[in-house]
Enzyme design. Structure first.
Site: not given
Ligand code: 5RP
Length: 262
Positions: A172
């Protein structure tokens, strides 16, 4: 890929694409706006997510165990948003607990380019070692801490490639300009994170661009559940991810669904 690993991966994707709903923010931010009561926030959105990204604490206290929704368990943490360094993470959850919870995958952050890069990358390698023993995939999160300016294609390609080399089954990362460079250098599926709230069409645009360049989906939190119209926003993003909708089609869908709410 053994059967358990393949089956868990299959739970997370629909026709190879996915829309995960992250509600893990509290693990370093505390009660983030609109996540003060996670059960209430996620209830209307659950049907539109392939999986929840969540810590074991919120899962146990806020999510009905009778759900059939797959869980990606956040298993890294340690520092808080007011502490000295967000990158100083360790592993928080024993593999026995991950198995007991019946998680479909585990998620952990790496912090490339920080003083804790080695520690966080070795955390990932250890987690992959445990996950591979039991057929549980690891999703690596390329985190940037508070330093958002690092998000260019060269940096994110480096992070994603390192995560894949360590054995992450999914990565991710943030969307960026020239996102194809990130995708081309990463041999495992890439999912886009969201970040702080951006204007409505802006979210649709970056998700569409990332998908057209080879991302397999999103893990989007605040841009959905902090939105005034979270269900219309999630459904229109879903149309881009699962139905190849254009930005204009998704925007029209958003406005139609929004008008049904008012
Ligand atoms: C925090 C994360 C979150 O899952 C990620 O940031 C996704 O959430 P958003 O779209 O609110 O940023 O990994 O560390």
């Amino acid at each position: 890929m053994d059967w358990g690993m393949a089956n868990r991966m299959a739970q997370l994707f629909k026709n190879g694409r996915c829309m995960f709903m992250p509600i893990d923010h509290g693990y370093f931010q505390g009660p983030t706006r609109k996540l003060e009561c996670p059960a209430e926030t996620v209830a209307p959105l659950m049907d539109y997510a392939e999986a929840l990204f969540v810590t074991r604490g919120v899962l146990r206290s806020c999510i009905d165990p009778m759900t059939s929704k797959p869980v990606v368990l956040r298993v890294s943490g340690g520092p808080s948003v007011i502490g000295p360094d967000l990158a100083d993470e360790g592993l928080t959850t024993a593999i026995e607990d991950v198995i007991r919870i019946n998680a479909s995958a585990m998620g952990l952050s790496i912090f490339v380019g920080t003083q804790y890069e080695k520690q966080s990358i070795l955390n990932l390698a250890k987690l992959v070692n445990e996950g591979e023993k039991y057929g549980i995939p690891v999703m690596a999160v390329t985190a940037v801490g508070k330093e958002l300016e690092k998000r260019d294609a060269r940096y994110l390609a480096l992070c994603c490639r390192i995560a894949a080399e360590m054995g992450a089954r999914v990565v991710k990362t943030y969307w960026c300009e020239n996102f194809e460079k990130v995708i081309q250098g990463c041999p495992v599926p890439v999912i886009m994170a969201g970040g702080p709230k951006v204007a409505d069409r802006g979210v649709l645009e970056f998700v569409h661009d990332g998908m057209s360049k080879g991302a397999v989906g999103v893990n989007l939190g605040r841009n959905i559940w902090q939105h005034d119209y979270p269900v219309p926003m999630m459904r229109s993003l879903r149309a881009i991810i699962h139905e190849n909708a254009s930005v204009d089609e998704a925007w029209e869908m958003f406005n139609n669904l929004k008008n049904e709410c008012v």
